[in-house]
Motif scaffolding. Structure first.
Motif, short mmCIF file in Angstrom:
data_model
loop_
_atom_site.label_atom_id
_atom_site.label_comp_id
_atom_site.label_asym_id
_atom_site.label_seq_id
_atom_site.Cartn_x
_atom_site.Cartn_y
_atom_site.Cartn_z
N ASN A 164 4.83 7.88 9.91
CA ASN A 164 3.77 8.80 9.50
C ASN A 164 4.24 10.25 9.47
OD1 ASN A 164 1.88 6.69 9.37
ND2 ASN A 164 1.59 6.79 11.58
N TYR A 200 2.65 -2.53 4.20
CA TYR A 200 2.43 -1.09 4.11
C TYR A 200 3.71 -0.41 3.62
CZ TYR A 200 -2.01 -1.47 6.70
OH TYR A 200 -3.28 -1.77 7.10
N GLN A 205 -8.14 8.14 -2.01
CA GLN A 205 -7.63 7.41 -0.87
C GLN A 205 -8.72 7.26 0.19
OE1 GLN A 205 -5.21 9.83 -2.51
NE2 GLN A 205 -5.15 7.88 -3.60
N LEU A 214 0.83 -1.20 0.00
CA LEU A 214 0.00 0.00 0.00
C LEU A 214 0.87 1.26 0.00
CD1 LEU A 214 -2.90 -0.95 2.42
CD2 LEU A 214 -2.52 -1.54 0.02
N GLY A 247 -9.05 4.68 2.25
CA GLY A 247 -8.69 3.80 3.36
C GLY A 247 -7.90 2.59 2.91
N THR A 248 -7.27 1.93 3.90
CA THR A 248 -6.39 0.81 3.57
C THR A 248 -7.16 -0.39 3.00
OG1 THR A 248 -6.48 0.22 5.92
CG2 THR A 248 -4.52 1.39 5.17
N ASP A 283 4.79 2.32 4.29
CA ASP A 283 5.43 3.18 5.29
C ASP A 283 5.97 2.39 6.48
OD1 ASP A 283 3.04 2.54 6.54
OD2 ASP A 283 2.52 4.59 7.10
N GLN A 320 -5.16 3.58 -7.03
CA GLN A 320 -6.28 3.88 -6.12
C GLN A 320 -6.52 5.38 -6.29
OE1 GLN A 320 -5.52 4.13 -1.91
NE2 GLN A 320 -7.60 3.54 -1.35
N GLU A 369 -8.93 0.61 15.58
CA GLU A 369 -8.05 1.75 15.28
C GLU A 369 -8.06 2.73 16.45
OE1 GLU A 369 -5.96 2.16 12.53
OE2 GLU A 369 -6.53 0.05 12.53
N GLY A 393 -3.22 0.62 15.34
CA GLY A 393 -4.40 -0.20 15.56
C GLY A 393 -4.09 -1.21 16.66
N LYS A 401 4.41 10.31 0.71
CA LYS A 401 5.09 9.71 1.86
C LYS A 401 6.07 8.60 1.47
CE LYS A 401 2.68 7.43 5.11
NZ LYS A 401 2.02 7.24 6.41
N ASN A 428 -1.10 -3.59 15.64
CA ASN A 428 -1.07 -4.12 14.28
C ASN A 428 0.10 -3.50 13.54
OD1 ASN A 428 -1.74 -4.94 11.63
ND2 ASN A 428 -3.12 -3.19 11.36
N ALA A 478 -0.48 4.42 -1.57
CA ALA A 478 -1.28 5.46 -2.22
C ALA A 478 -1.51 6.68 -1.35
CB ALA A 478 -2.63 4.88 -2.63
N GLY A 479 -1.25 6.53 -0.06
CA GLY A 479 -1.56 7.62 0.88
C GLY A 479 -0.71 8.86 0.64
C1 UD1 Z 1 -2.31 1.68 9.79
C2 UD1 Z 1 -3.29 0.64 10.33
C3 UD1 Z 1 -3.02 0.43 11.81
C4 UD1 Z 1 -1.59 -0.01 12.01
C5 UD1 Z 1 -0.60 0.96 11.35
C6 UD1 Z 1 0.76 0.32 11.32
C7 UD1 Z 1 -5.40 0.72 9.05
C8 UD1 Z 1 -6.79 1.24 9.03
N1 UD1 Z 1 -4.65 1.10 10.13
O1 UD1 Z 1 -2.57 2.91 10.40
O2 UD1 Z 1 -3.89 -0.55 12.32
O3 UD1 Z 1 -1.30 -0.12 13.38
O4 UD1 Z 1 -0.98 1.23 10.00
O5 UD1 Z 1 1.76 1.21 10.88
O6 UD1 Z 1 -5.00 -0.01 8.18
N2 UD1 Z 1 -2.82 3.83 2.18
C9 UD1 Z 1 -3.28 3.67 0.89
N3 UD1 Z 1 -4.53 4.10 0.59
C10 UD1 Z 1 -5.37 4.66 1.49
C11 UD1 Z 1 -4.89 4.81 2.83
C12 UD1 Z 1 -3.59 4.39 3.13
O7 UD1 Z 1 -2.57 3.17 0.01
O8 UD1 Z 1 -6.48 5.01 1.14
C13 UD1 Z 1 -1.44 3.38 2.49
C14 UD1 Z 1 -0.54 4.48 2.99
O9 UD1 Z 1 0.16 5.05 1.91
C15 UD1 Z 1 0.38 3.77 3.95
C16 UD1 Z 1 -0.45 2.59 4.46
O10 UD1 Z 1 -1.52 2.45 3.55
O11 UD1 Z 1 1.51 3.26 3.28
C17 UD1 Z 1 -0.97 2.82 5.87
O12 UD1 Z 1 -1.76 3.98 5.91
P1 UD1 Z 1 -1.69 5.03 7.09
O13 UD1 Z 1 -2.63 6.13 6.79
O14 UD1 Z 1 -0.30 5.39 7.36
O15 UD1 Z 1 -2.28 4.16 8.30
P2 UD1 Z 1 -1.98 4.31 9.85
O16 UD1 Z 1 -2.81 5.39 10.40
O17 UD1 Z 1 -0.55 4.36 10.10
#
Ligand code: UD1
Ligand code: CA
Length: 458
Positions: A225, A101, A77, A8, A79-80, A103, A74, A152, A138, A22, A167, A10-11
């Motif tokens: 983050n 992820y 954005q 993932l 959500g994951t 990140d 995506q 979360e 999470g 990021k 998580n 896309a954030g």
């Molecule tokens: C997320 C998890 C959390 C976990 C943490 C670990 C979810 C809902 N939460 O939170 O449980 O403890 O990571 O580091 O999954 N992304 C997309 N598209 C989206 C949203 C996010 O591709 O629409 C990507 C982001 O670029 C990133 C990753 O998903 O690489 C995680 O997203 P982020 O917003 O950083 O989630 P956290 O709040 O850190």
């Protein structure tokens, strides 16, 4: 069984406060996403999918060299969970989906492998860790020891916020199940996002057990983050690299004051002083010493060579037993042979310097071929640029260039030639002869120094 790794990326990374997506933020000189891709590559996954979105063309561009990536857009954005769902149409039902992820860059491939081996191919597994400060992550909900869900930070009750098992974002699940559960996600939550983490609840509701696999090392799975976490990850990664070097027998004046933003390979008994920065691919031979505050980028340094403090070495090859610096600069295309001396405030660019030659003080040697056993005096300059083109200077073996000489290229200094100090040489100098170009010194007899006029102040 075929594995699809879904990364993932896309954030936007709002918390970075940056125009740069990021996953492109640099960690030890490489974008965050690079580390996650490397981890996936080491696992030899059959299918590596990157979900991209925010300023996505920048992300794709940066990794255009990697042909193995399956890119999935995506657009928004949401959500994951929504992000993973975008990758599902191209993921066959019989595959095992592994979510990473973009990140979470410090995850080691052997940890991931252990996790995947531990969870059966048909199981749904989550990688978890106990952390000192769970804020923002999470939380893992367990009942009688078994993982039954995740909550979360934004949704957690005060009691749940006290849970320290979190998580990491790493999840594995048969694609078939994942597709079904992702399809059932809703965004009825504080953020209005589709949380990937909600699929665990679906699994539990269907009576399918979730396997939680806890790792010991919380640093390895830290999510990045914001810039503070980025800086923490940088120090953690540098500490890991310094430890590897120490393990390989390299002496570090201070493991906390060395930055490796690339790949450093060292021979035996290398010594690295404080505040050294290594970038790109750098090779240090046996017994090399690198002085304090030195930057070495994409260079090869031969056995026994000493780089003294405050030098800047880039795209250079140095032979054995050379002494470079202090305050020397070797620019790209510099090739210095064995036993060469490059002294303080000397700049060398795109030049070869033969065995045993010396350029000890305040000189510029650019676009030159310098033979062996040449001595270049202080303040000598190769005038290689005429404002439009670069020209070459050739200096034969054993030549002696006096101090303050200008060599106006293209020009050739013959073997064993001597050039008188202060000469401006624009024609070839004969081998073995003294060439000097300067006006004769004269003394003006009876000349008086001007004296300051007296001004009357009333
Ligand atoms: C997320 C998890 C959390 C976990 C943490 C670990 C979810 C809902 N939460 O939170 O449980 O403890 O990571 O580091 O999954 N992304 C997309 N598209 C989206 C949203 C996010 O591709 O629409 C990507 C982001 O670029 C990133 C990753 O998903 O690489 C995680 O997203 P982020 O917003 O950083 O989630 P956290 O709040 O850190
Ligand atoms: Ca995150």
């Amino acid at each position: 069984m075929t594995t699809s790794i879904i990364i993932l990326a896309a954030g936007q990374g709002k918390r970075m406060n940056s125009a740069m997506p990021k996953v492109l933020q640099p960690l030890a000189g490489q974008p965050l996403l690079q580390y996650v891709l490397d981890c996936a590559t080491r696992l030899a996954a059959d299918d590596v999918c990157v979900v991209y979105g925010h300023r996505g063309s920048k992300v794709r561009e940066r990794f255009s060299g990697n042909r193995a990536i399956r890119w999935v857009l995506q657009d928004q954005q949401l959500g994951t969970g929504h992000a993973v769902n975008q990758a599902m149409p191209g993921t066959p039902n019989e595959n095992r989906a592994v979510v990473l992820y973009g990140d979470v860059p410090l995850l080691q491939s052997n940890t991931l492998k252990m996790f995947l081996d531990h969870c059966g191919a048909e199981e749904i597994g989550v990688l978890t860790v106990d952390v000192d400060n769970p804020h923002g992550y999470g939380r893992i909900i367990r009942e009688n020891g078994a993982v039954v869900g995740m909550v979360e930070e934004s949704e957690a009750t005060e009691a749940q916020k006290r849970i320290t098992e979190i998580n990491t974002g790493v999840l594995c699940c048969p694609a078939r199940n994942l597709k079904k559960w992702l399809g059932e996600l809703t965004n009825n939550n504080t953020k209005g996002e589709y949380y990937l983490t909600d699929v665990l609840g679906s699994a539990t509701q269907e009576g399918i057990p979730v396997r939680g696999f806890k790792v010991d090392n919380q640093v390895e799975v830290m999510g990045i983050n914001d810039k503070k976490q980025l800086a923490e990850a940088e120090r953690a990664l540098q500490a890991r690299r310094a430890e590897e070097l120490l393990g390989a027998g390299v002496t570090l004046a201070d493991p906390a004051r060395l930055d490796i933003r690339g790949e450093l390979t060292c021979g035996k008994d290398v010594f690295i002083d404080i505040n050294v920065i290594v970038e790109g691919k750098v090779l240090l031979g046996d017994n090399v010493r690198v002085g304090a505050n030195t930057v070495v980028r994409n260079s090869e340094i031969g056995d026994g060579t000493v780089i003294r403090s405050n030098s800047h070495i880039e795209g250079a090859v140095a032979g054995a037993r050379c002494i470079v610096g202090p305050f020397a600069r070797l620019r790209p295309g510099s090739e210095i042979a064995d036993d060469v001396r490059i002294g303080n405030f000397v700049e060398v660019k795109k030049s070869t310097i033969g065995e045993g030659s010396k350029v000890n003080h305040l000189s510029y040697v650019g676009d030159a071929s310098v033979g062996s056993k040449v001595n270049i005096g202080a303040g000598t300059i190769t005038c290689n640029y005429d404002g439009a083109n670069k020209h070459h200077t050739i200096i034969g073996d054993g030549a002696f260039i006096g101090s303050g000489v200008e060599l106006v290229a293209p020009v050739k200094i013959g073997e064993g030639a001597t050039i008188g100090a202060g000469s401006s040489i624009s024609k070839d100098a004969e081998p073995g002869q003294l060439t000097v170009e300067r006006t004769r010194q004269k003394t003006v007899q009876g000349w008086n120094r001007p004296v300051k006029k007296e001004i009357n102040v009333r």
